[in-house]
Structure formats: structure tokens, C-alpha cells
Design a protein around this motif. Structure first.
Motif, PDB file in Angstrom:
ATOM      1  N   PRO A 167      -1.617  -1.230  -9.828  1.00 32.26           N
ATOM      2  CA  PRO A 167      -1.269   0.123  -9.370  1.00 32.26           C
ATOM      3  C   PRO A 167       0.152   0.224  -8.846  1.00 32.26           C
ATOM      4  O   PRO A 167       0.775   1.283  -8.919  1.00 32.26           O
ATOM      5  N   LEU A 168       0.685  -0.904  -8.313  1.00 34.03           N
ATOM      6  CA  LEU A 168       2.064  -0.933  -7.845  1.00 34.03           C
ATOM      7  C   LEU A 168       3.047  -0.859  -9.012  1.00 34.03           C
ATOM      8  O   LEU A 168       4.063  -0.168  -8.956  1.00 34.03           O
ATOM      9  N   LEU A 169       2.712  -1.541 -10.117  1.00 38.93           N
ATOM     10  CA  LEU A 169       3.611  -1.612 -11.268  1.00 38.93           C
ATOM     11  C   LEU A 169       3.531  -0.377 -12.172  1.00 38.93           C
ATOM     12  O   LEU A 169       4.521  -0.022 -12.817  1.00 38.93           O
ATOM     13  N   ASN A 170       2.368   0.264 -12.227  1.00 41.85           N
ATOM     14  CA  ASN A 170       2.157   1.363 -13.179  1.00 41.85           C
ATOM     15  C   ASN A 170       3.197   2.480 -13.114  1.00 41.85           C
ATOM     16  O   ASN A 170       3.714   2.904 -14.154  1.00 41.85           O
ATOM     17  N   PRO A 171       3.537   2.995 -11.909  1.00 42.34           N
ATOM     18  CA  PRO A 171       4.557   4.062 -11.875  1.00 42.34           C
ATOM     19  C   PRO A 171       5.887   3.622 -12.467  1.00 42.34           C
ATOM     20  O   PRO A 171       6.567   4.406 -13.142  1.00 42.34           O
ATOM     21  N   PHE A 172       6.265   2.361 -12.232  1.00 43.64           N
ATOM     22  CA  PHE A 172       7.528   1.850 -12.772  1.00 43.64           C
ATOM     23  C   PHE A 172       7.459   1.671 -14.287  1.00 43.64           C
ATOM     24  O   PHE A 172       8.432   1.924 -15.004  1.00 43.64           O
ATOM     25  N   ILE A 173       6.292   1.246 -14.778  1.00 40.93           N
ATOM     26  CA  ILE A 173       6.114   1.089 -16.231  1.00 40.93           C
ATOM     27  C   ILE A 173       6.228   2.439 -16.925  1.00 40.93           C
ATOM     28  O   ILE A 173       6.898   2.578 -17.948  1.00 40.93           O
ATOM     29  N   TYR A 174       5.596   3.468 -16.345  1.00 38.20           N
ATOM     30  CA  TYR A 174       5.606   4.789 -16.970  1.00 38.20           C
ATOM     31  C   TYR A 174       6.947   5.501 -16.837  1.00 38.20           C
ATOM     32  O   TYR A 174       7.261   6.378 -17.631  1.00 38.20           O
ATOM     33  N   THR A 175       7.736   5.142 -15.823  1.00 37.00           N
ATOM     34  CA  THR A 175       9.027   5.824 -15.638  1.00 37.00           C
ATOM     35  C   THR A 175      10.180   5.080 -16.300  1.00 37.00           C
ATOM     36  O   THR A 175      10.991   5.671 -17.001  1.00 37.00           O
ATOM     37  N   PHE A 228       0.829  -1.208   0.000  1.00 33.66           N
ATOM     38  CA  PHE A 228       0.000   0.000   0.000  1.00 33.66           C
ATOM     39  C   PHE A 228       0.861   1.255   0.000  1.00 33.66           C
ATOM     40  O   PHE A 228       0.601   2.204  -0.757  1.00 33.66           O
ATOM     41  N   MET A 229       1.910   1.269   0.821  1.00 30.67           N
ATOM     42  CA  MET A 229       2.776   2.440   0.895  1.00 30.67           C
ATOM     43  C   MET A 229       3.553   2.647  -0.408  1.00 30.67           C
ATOM     44  O   MET A 229       3.731   3.783  -0.854  1.00 30.67           O
ATOM     45  N   VAL A 230       3.999   1.554  -1.026  1.00 29.47           N
ATOM     46  CA  VAL A 230       4.727   1.667  -2.293  1.00 29.47           C
ATOM     47  C   VAL A 230       3.813   2.205  -3.388  1.00 29.47           C
ATOM     48  O   VAL A 230       4.223   3.033  -4.212  1.00 29.47           O
ATOM     49  N   VAL A 231       2.553   1.734  -3.424  1.00 26.18           N
ATOM     50  CA  VAL A 231       1.574   2.224  -4.410  1.00 26.18           C
ATOM     51  C   VAL A 231       1.362   3.722  -4.250  1.00 26.18           C
ATOM     52  O   VAL A 231       1.376   4.484  -5.231  1.00 26.18           O
ATOM     53  N   LEU A 232       1.149   4.169  -3.010  1.00 28.91           N
ATOM     54  CA  LEU A 232       0.932   5.594  -2.746  1.00 28.91           C
ATOM     55  C   LEU A 232       2.158   6.417  -3.138  1.00 28.91           C
ATOM     56  O   LEU A 232       2.034   7.468  -3.775  1.00 28.91           O
ATOM     57  N   LEU A 233       3.333   5.951  -2.750  1.00 25.83           N
ATOM     58  CA  LEU A 233       4.569   6.679  -3.021  1.00 25.83           C
ATOM     59  C   LEU A 233       4.834   6.765  -4.521  1.00 25.83           C
ATOM     60  O   LEU A 233       5.169   7.832  -5.044  1.00 25.83           O
TER      61      LEU A 233
END
Length: 320
Positions: free
Chosen positions: A273-281, A28-33
């Protein structure tokens, strides 16, 4: 039937993942961050002030709210060793979750439209995708989500619930709730499947149509570098859409409420949601460049320099 006790259920018991509770807080914290970082980066990096990154930031905001609807209650139940949720709270969670899920589906379709317009009409793109139109496109999925989700929620809440009250899921969702109703859930199942077609299949087919058009255009580009550059702006979105729709369609188009549904739900409520920020970056050169130039990194480097300076200064004083 007249002898059956029709005492109304006032609360439900959620059967969550007992073996995974130690990982829930971390996830949860990783998703939010991760998603918050995208919001901050797009807000302050001038190079990312484009329609594409505007929609990515809206998607990140949706992901934060989407996860916040289910995971905090799950964590509270695990920490307090109580899995109970009130009848009203259950249906409020159900409605909010499905509203945001539908909004994500349509936002992904709008993001595909944005990429199609950018690749096939590059000259007209800046004039069409002006600020006002972008805001209208960003608001539309929220409205569609809240309207569509109200239909199956209203039909389901009208069912009779007289026991049992154990829900084989880690949050309140349509199929698990319908399966424990005392009255016949056939109508609510039919309404859920019909609404799911509008909520998932329509935007999914729309995305498919846009990407067929995009691929047809890219295939006409003679330069290999040009093809790679054009496709690189779409690849991240295509991966995210595939992951999200792959699990959501299986669960909602055929709402039978199998024992595997909660594991599929874990995929699109937490893992994606956890993977999305990494995929986009990690797959986006613009985002990585903006991250390197961001004020946050400069502040951190300045703090590191200041600490080094203080340490050296203290060392010199000790020598004296």
C-alpha cells in the motif's frame, strides 16, 4: 482430556515487531497520504474521469481502509506497551481484514478486465463501461469479500481456545489463531485453504487470462510507439497485482502459520500500500500531467507568490 482446564480465552496477546516500532507511524502516515492524494486527484482532475482511474481510486480507498484495520491497533499496542486485544475485537479485525483482502483481489481482476476491454474493444468500450456498470463492478468485490471471508471466520471462531493466548503475529489472522486452538484445527485449515483458492487463485488466474489476451493483441500492433502506449496503460496494474498476489498466495493457500508469515503479511499490509501510489503516479503520464495541472499545485504556487509579495512589500516599507 477430561482433566484439562478448558477455561475460555477472553483476550489474545499479539507478538508484534518490537524492533520496527519507530518506523510504523511514519509508514502509516505515508500510506494514508499517498492513497488519499490519488483519491483527491482523481476526484478533481477532469482528465482522469475515466473508468480506469475510477477503479484506481476505489483501489486506493480499499488500501486506506485495509491498512487502517491493522496498523492503528499495532501502533496502540506499541505506544501503550500492551499487546492485548479482546476475543471479540480479534475476530472482528480478522473478519474485516480478510474481507478487504478478498475485495482487493477481485478488484484487481476487474481492473484487468477493464484494460482488456479498452485494448481489444476500443470502439465499444465507452458504451459498455458506462457509469452504472462501473459502479456495479466496483461494488461486486466488496460483496464477494464480505461473503467469502465469513466462511473461514465462522469455522475458526467455533474452535476451542483455552490457552496459550499468544499470537505470533502483529494482527489477528486465520492461521496464527488456528494454531493456538485447543481443539483440532484441521477442518478450519481445510476451509481456509479452500476459501483462499476462491479468494486469490480464481481472480489471479482471471488476471493472467486477461493479460495473455492483452499481450496477444499488443504483439499484433506494428508500430513500436503503439505497443509502448498500449502496454503503458497496463504496466502499473501488472506490477501492483504481482506484488500483492505473490505474498498473499504464499500465506493463505497453505495456512500453516510459519514464523515468516508475519513478515510476508507486513509486505502486503504496509509495504505494498505504501508503494502503490508511487507506482501509479511515477509510471503514469496522465496522472503526472494531472498532478502538474491540479488546483493544489496552483494554490501552493499562489501562496508562495503571496508570501513573496508580502516580503517585498515589507522590505519596501522598511526602506521608507
Amino acid at each position: 482430556m477430561a482433566d484439562i482446564n478448558h477455561t475460555m480465552v477472553t483476550e489474545f496477546v499479539l507478538i508484534a515487531f518490537e524492533d520496527l516500532h519507530q518506523f510504523q507511524i511514519l509508514l502509516f502516515m505515508v500510506v494514508l497520504l499517498g492513497n488519499s492524494s490519488i483519491l483527491v486527484l482523481v476526484r478533481y482532475a477532469r482528465s482522469l474521469h475515466t473508468p480506469m482511474y475510477f477503479f484506481i481510486s476505489i483501489f486506493a480507498l480499499l488500501e486506506i481502509i485495509f491498512v487502517s484495520v491493522t496498523v492503528p491497533k499495532l501502533l496502540a499496542n506499541l505506544i501503550e506497551a500492551s499487546r492485548k486485544i479482546s476475543f471479540t475485537g480479534c475476530f472482528a479485525q480478522l473478519y474485516a481484514f480478510n474481507s478487504l483482502g478478498v475485495a482487493e483481489c477481485y478488484l484487481l481482476a476487474i481492473m484487468a478486465f477493464d484494460r482488456d476491454l479498452a485494448i481489444n474493444n476500443p470502439l465499444r468500450y465507452p458504451s459498455i463501461m458506462n457509469k452504472a456498470f462501473c459502479i456495479e463492478l466496483a461494488v461486486a468485490p466488496w460483496i464477494i469479500g464480505f461473503v467469502l471471508a465469513a466462511i473461514p471466520t465462522t469455522v475458526t471462531v467455533e474452535l476451542e481456545f483455552c490457552g496459550p493466548n499468544e499470537v505470533n503475529h502483529f494482527f489477528c489472522d486465520l492461521a496464527p489463531i488456528q494454531n493456538i486452538a485447543c481443539s483440532n484445527p484441521c477442518l478450519s485449515n481445510l476451509v481456509t485453504s479452500s476459501t483462499a483458492i476462491l479468494a486469490t487463485m480464481v481472480p489471479f488466474l482471471t488476471i493472467l487470462g486477461f493479460y495473455i489476451h492483452i499481450i496477444a493483441t499488443i504483439s499484433k500492433i506494428k508500430s513500436t510507439v503503439g505497443k509502448q502506449k498500449a502496454f503503458s496503460t497496463c504496466s502499473s496494474h501488472l506490477i501492483v497485482a504481482s506484488l500483492f498476489y505473490g505474498s498473499a498466495i504464499v500465506v493463505y493457500v497453505r495456512p500453516k502459520g510459519s514464523q515468516h508469515d508475519k513478515f510476508l503479511a507486513l509486505v502486503y499490509t504496509v509495504i505494498i500500500p505504501l508503494l502503490n501510489p508511487f507506482i501509479y503516479t511515477l509510471r503514469n503520464k496522465d496522472v503526472k500531467a494531472a498532478l502538474r495541472k491540479s488546483k493544489l499545485l496552483r494554490v501552493l504556487s499562489q501562496l508562495r507568490f503571496s508570501k513573496t509579495f508580502v516580503d517585498v512589500h515589507s522590505w519596501k516599507k522598511e526602506l521608507r
